[in-house]
Design an enzyme around this catalytic site. Structure first.
Site, mmCIF file in Angstrom:
data_model
loop_
_atom_site.group_PDB
_atom_site.id
_atom_site.type_symbol
_atom_site.label_atom_id
_atom_site.label_comp_id
_atom_site.label_asym_id
_atom_site.label_seq_id
_atom_site.Cartn_x
_atom_site.Cartn_y
_atom_site.Cartn_z
ATOM 1 N N GLU A 41 0.658 -1.134 -0.251
ATOM 2 C CA GLU A 41 0.190 -0.139 -0.536
ATOM 3 C C GLU A 41 1.013 1.481 -0.270
ATOM 4 O O GLU A 41 0.519 2.509 -1.124
ATOM 5 C CB GLU A 41 -0.510 -0.032 0.743
ATOM 6 C CG GLU A 41 -2.063 0.905 0.909
ATOM 7 C CD GLU A 41 -2.061 1.806 2.980
ATOM 8 O OE1 GLU A 41 -2.592 2.534 3.064
ATOM 9 O OE2 GLU A 41 -1.928 1.221 3.532
ATOM 10 N N ASP A 45 0.244 3.888 -3.116
ATOM 11 C CA ASP A 45 0.355 5.193 -2.923
ATOM 12 C C ASP A 45 0.884 5.932 -3.870
ATOM 13 O O ASP A 45 0.681 7.023 -4.136
ATOM 14 C CB ASP A 45 -0.023 5.408 -1.485
ATOM 15 C CG ASP A 45 -0.063 6.614 -0.708
ATOM 16 O OD1 ASP A 45 -1.033 7.326 -1.369
ATOM 17 O OD2 ASP A 45 1.025 7.392 0.104
ATOM 18 N N ASP A 113 -7.282 1.494 0.601
ATOM 19 C CA ASP A 113 -6.013 0.439 1.252
ATOM 20 C C ASP A 113 -6.034 -0.073 -0.019
ATOM 21 O O ASP A 113 -4.619 -0.677 -0.787
ATOM 22 C CB ASP A 113 -5.737 0.178 2.553
ATOM 23 C CG ASP A 113 -4.974 1.496 3.858
ATOM 24 O OD1 ASP A 113 -5.483 2.128 2.975
ATOM 25 O OD2 ASP A 113 -5.630 0.512 4.562
ATOM 26 N N GLU A 116 -4.564 1.068 -3.687
ATOM 27 C CA GLU A 116 -3.245 1.195 -3.621
ATOM 28 C C GLU A 116 -1.732 -0.325 -3.445
ATOM 29 O O GLU A 116 -1.002 -0.128 -3.968
ATOM 30 C CB GLU A 116 -3.115 2.007 -2.239
ATOM 31 C CG GLU A 116 -4.000 3.552 -2.690
ATOM 32 C CD GLU A 116 -2.764 4.259 -2.048
ATOM 33 O OE1 GLU A 116 -3.267 5.450 -2.144
ATOM 34 O OE2 GLU A 116 -2.781 4.819 -0.764
#
Length: 221
Positions: A41, A45, A113, A116
């Site tokens: 994640e 991101d 989450d 990502e």
């Protein structure tokens, strides 16, 4: 998961990366698995931020400040949650029994989450070009649709308001409770040491946004 790969038009080389991308910490703890999705994640991101920033720079004529706001709205938790749900990612999430009973597969923070984490897995497995194509295919239709907005950057809006009035602004974490995989944070926002809003969220960032939202509603009265 093959159905998802077909939908995304990708051909994975290392499927275990994708299994990790959908493994919540509660599942990992319960099944003594090696790793949850959090590292993927973190990577995803950064990839999503870069892809959206690059797209806005290449296709829009806004100023740096305006592009920052637009990017924030399309990579915020509400937006990531929408992308995940539209792809049906929540049905692949693996959570522990306790988390499942609490509706973990539908919790906004977890579902956001996962998007990502999936992008992070695609990046590691198939490279930046494939990750970029995948992200653009999913997000650009939302950016180009004037009827869809994901405004959630209440902190920036509150900061702008406070700057015009030359008042002080700060956030206080007043409570943090719950197990590691299901934390709940409570935050207060103060303007000139007066509490204007309290927010609760699954992350400190989310709680701060909620507190800022409450403050803005009070200031608008």
């Amino acid at each position: 998961m093959n159905e998802l790969f077909e939908k995304l038009k990708i051909k994975p080389k290392e499927e275990k990366l994708y299994n990790t991308a959908f493994s919540h910490s509660s599942y990992v703890n319960e099944h003594k698995a090696k790793q949850d999705y959090e590292r993927l994640e973190f990577l995803g991101d950064a990839v999503v931020d870069l892809v959206v920033a690059d797209y806005l720079y290449s296709n829009k004529k806004e100023t740096e400040g305006e592009m920052t706001k637009v990017r924030a709205s399309y990579v915020c938790e509400n937006a990531l949650y929408e992308y995940s749900m539209s792809l049906g990612l929540n049905k692949y999430i693996k959570v522990g029994h306790g988390e499942e009973k609490e509706g973990g597969k539908f919790k906004k923070a977890i579902v956001a989450d996962i998007f990502e984490a999936l992008v992070g897995a695609i990046y590691l497995d198939l490279g930046y070009a494939t990750a970029r194509r995948t992200v653009l295919n999913i997000i650009v239709p939302y950016i180009e649709n004037p009827n869809i907005t994901f405004f959630s950057d209440y902190k920036s809006a509150l900061q702008e308001y406070v700057q015009t009035t030359q008042k002080s602004l700060h956030y206080d974490l007043i409570k943090e409770e719950g197990p590691a995989h299901n934390k709940e944070f409570t935050v207060q926002v103060k303007i000139d040491n007066i509490v204007y809003g309290t927010g609760v969220g699954g992350s400190k960032k989310e709680a701060e946004q909620e507190a800022a939202k409450v403050a803005l509603q009070k200031l608008a009265v």
